[in-house]
Design a protein around this motif. Structure first.
Motif: not given
Length: 103
Positions: A13-42
């Protein structure tokens, strides 16, 4: 035997090859304000994932969370599981398809 069957199912059910606990960067707009994810970079230099809302950000907007946390917020990011380092994906809204480009 029953426990290993459960573990195998959860890995699927977890599709990434990275482990589930891999640290990633996001923003307060997504975490706190529930805005959608519209940009992803690797990122090419360090392999870091960034999941952002597409707005301008300051350093104060940055949040470090787990890849699993972001995946649970929006399962559609699983479509980007094979996004190579040095690439990004954008979309206009949750209903739009991801557009992938090289950074």
């Amino acid at each position: 035997m029953g426990i290993s069957k459960y573990v195998d199912k959860s890995k699927k059910s977890f599709p990434f090859s990275d482990t589930p606990n891999t640290a990633v960067i996001t923003c307060t707009h997504i975490v706190d304000d529930k805005e959608p994810i519209l940009f992803v970079s690797h990122d090419e230099d360090d392999g870091m994932w960034q999941f952002l809302c597409g707005r301008e950000h300051s350093d104060d907007d940055a949040k470090i969370v787990s890849l699993k946390y972001v995946f649970e917020l929006d399962h559609t990011i699983g479509l980007l599981k094979n996004l190579p380092c040095g690439y990004c994906a954008e979309r206009e809204s949750l209903n739009d398809k991801w557009r992938i480009s090289q950074q």
